[in-house]
Scaffold this motif. Sequence first.
Motif: not given
Length: 360
Positions: A304-323
């Motif tokens: 579901d490509e519509s979740l990409e921004k959510t994935f990137l925002a939540e991953s960065e908040a989790a300390g996983l940067k530049t994905l």
Amino acid sequence: MSRVYNFCSGPAALPEAVLAKAQAELLDWHGKGVSVMEMSHRSDEFVSILVSAKARLARLMNIPDDYEIVFTQGGASASFAQIPANLTSGFDSACYLDTGAWSTKALKEASKYTNVIVSGSSKDVNYTTVPDFSSLVLDETAAYLHLTPNETIGGLEFDALPETDLPIVADLSSTILSRQVDVSKYGMIYAGAQKNVGPAGVVINIIRKDLLARSDNDSLPTVWSYENLAKNDSMINTPPTFAIYLADLVFEWLEGQGGVSAIEQINIEKAALLYGTIDNSTFYSNPIDVRYRSRMNVPFILADESLEKTFLAESEAAGLKTLAGHRSVGGMRASIYNAMPKAGVEALVDFMLAFEKRYG
């Protein structure tokens, strides 16, 4: 702020031990009272750093004696022009494989200097695989065959080299020192430092000595001639001294890890863990032919490509940067170069599984 896991494709993460050592030596290198950034490049102190960097690299890659190590500036993108300018004198053409964004840029630059023969291309399948070597169109009278064995943007990596008598010129920017290579199979290897070696600003060139004689010093800019650079130990003008110093520290760190063979095994484990997570899911997918998946750059997309921004925002908040994937292809991309510890990949996998559970 604590350190994050940085999955950037470049400039990429550096080993923390290297950063700590550079920090400790920043104001006073080895009791000299000055920083490496303040040293004359002609000083005994910097020359010792340059000698050390070349010697460590030669050991790590088992570089034969008939090759020269040259440091240049301008990044690999400048090399796209510098290589044909040096190596095509006396030749009518050069052969190029077109396997993705960076090889395409390289052949376009080369076309300004020589007749480019596109010996093989995977453009028709959106660069998801490597052209069949048995069907390559090779002119054995050409100057060389150029390859980009790892396409950073697309996440494609060769598993072998074509059979040819042409000198093979290869852009190893994304894979240098991540796996063992037989340098003797190449006419020239070049690599921007900012992925597996150090900060941006320096390019490593490993050139077979007989190819240096192709440099036409009457027509080339002095600082572009590989022959002149080799004769002057990469110091026709002021080289990127701090970048070379940091590269030497990375080489030292890599020797401490057990060398290239040891880091290659860790890289195999990291890639297997990440690709395994993708393949065992219907939520994530990777578009590349399994045989040619890159160990260093792992792109993936969500069902579901519509979740990409959510994935990137939540991953960065989790300390996983530049994905975020490259702007030209979208999706996600995890670059897992030598400095990325296995713990970082494990943290990414844990996040991916939890994200799928929440949104899948």
